[in-house]
Design an enzyme around this catalytic site. Structure first.
Site, PDB file in Angstrom:
ATOM      1  N   GLU A  42       1.713  -5.617  13.099  1.00 20.54           N
ATOM      2  CA  GLU A  42       0.595  -5.784  14.039  1.00 20.54           C
ATOM      3  C   GLU A  42       0.016  -7.191  13.975  1.00 20.54           C
ATOM      4  O   GLU A  42      -0.390  -7.741  14.985  1.00 20.54           O
ATOM      5  CB  GLU A  42      -0.517  -4.740  13.773  1.00 20.54           C
ATOM      6  CG  GLU A  42      -1.523  -4.697  14.906  1.00 20.54           C
ATOM      7  CD  GLU A  42      -2.693  -3.735  14.670  1.00 20.54           C
ATOM      8  OE1 GLU A  42      -2.903  -3.278  13.546  1.00 20.54           O
ATOM      9  OE2 GLU A  42      -3.414  -3.488  15.648  1.00 20.54           O
TER      10      GLU A  42
ATOM     11  N   ARG B 123       0.812  -1.222   0.000  1.00 21.49           N
ATOM     12  CA  ARG B 123       0.000   0.000   0.000  1.00 21.49           C
ATOM     13  C   ARG B 123       0.845   1.271   0.000  1.00 21.49           C
ATOM     14  O   ARG B 123       0.358   2.338  -0.357  1.00 21.49           O
ATOM     15  CB  ARG B 123      -0.988  -0.031   1.176  1.00 21.49           C
ATOM     16  CG  ARG B 123      -2.176  -0.953   0.893  1.00 21.49           C
ATOM     17  CD  ARG B 123      -3.061  -1.126   2.086  1.00 21.49           C
ATOM     18  NE  ARG B 123      -2.634  -2.224   2.933  1.00 21.49           N
ATOM     19  CZ  ARG B 123      -2.851  -2.297   4.238  1.00 21.49           C
ATOM     20  NH1 ARG B 123      -3.466  -1.320   4.857  1.00 21.49           N
ATOM     21  NH2 ARG B 123      -2.462  -3.347   4.924  1.00 21.49           N
TER      22      ARG B 123
END
Ligand SMILES: O=P(O)(O)OC[C@H]1O[C@H](OP(=O)(O)OP(=O)(O)O)[C@H](O)[C@@H]1O
Ligand SMILES: Nc1ncnc2[nH]cnc12
Length: 178
Positions: free
Chosen positions: A102, A65
């Site tokens: 994460e 991204r």
């Protein structure tokens, strides 16, 4: 509504993606709105040019991204764009680091000699959570002798304190505090 509030309103929060317990911030609705994309690019370029940074030689964007905004910003600055990719995607000689993010462990690679000693570099990504991905990019840049002068994100999940892991100041357009 301010420009930043409008960008924030275009993000879509998806619970339990890609794993249970993760509230995923989907940036793709923004890319259905060309004016919102232009606002983001202009905001970031203005930040880079107006906050006393040295001349930027390279924008490093993170797979995948980070590739959505990085080349636009590099182009506006007259800087190079260099990709950091997940392992096994880049041809030729590469350097590699492992990192934690994460929702898991991964490997990042950069093509050898993509950055030259002493170049001023900005790391650009869509989002910072734990900071593991951005830190790994900073390590790859340092291994080349590059100097990371700023880390820039569209979205920052502030509660995870990812920016505390990084070796240069950060800037984000949109913050989520919890
Ligand atoms: O701060 P961190 O905890 O490291 O997490 C942030 C990273 O996680 C996401 O990428 P992801 O690995 O999901 O890849 P993608 O861009 O290919 O979807 C995001 O785009 C950041 O690169
Ligand atoms: N919560 C989250 N939403 C979107 N991308 C992420 N990358 C790491 N954590 C994320």
């Amino acid at each position: 509504m301010s420009d930043i509030a409008r960008i924030k309103s275009l993000l879509r929060a998806i619970p339990d993606f890609p794993k249970k317990g993760i509230l995923f911030q989907d940036i793709f609705p923004i890319f259905q709105d060309p004016l919102a994309v232009e606002t983001i690019v202009t905001n970031i370029v203005h930040h880079i040019l107006s906050t006393g940074l040295p001349k930027i030689d390279v924008i490093v964007g993170l797979d995948a991204r980070g590739f959505l905004l990085g080349p636009w910003i590099a182009n506006r600055l007259g800087a190079a764009f260099v990709p950091v990719r997940k392992a096994g995607k880049l041809p030729g000689e590469t350097i590699k680091v492992a990192y934690e993010k994460e929702y898991g462990t991964d490997y990042f690679e950069m093509q050898a000699n993509a950055i030259k000693t002493g170049q001023n570099v900005i790391v650009l990504d869509d989002l910072i959570a734990t900071g593991g991905s951005a830190k790994a990019a900073g390590e790859l840049i340092a291994k080349h002798g590059g100097k990371t002068v700023k880390y820039i994100f569209l979205v920052e999940l502030s509660a995870l304190k990812g920016s505390e892991k990084l070796d240069a100041p950060t800037y984000s357009l949109v913050q989520f505090e919890d």
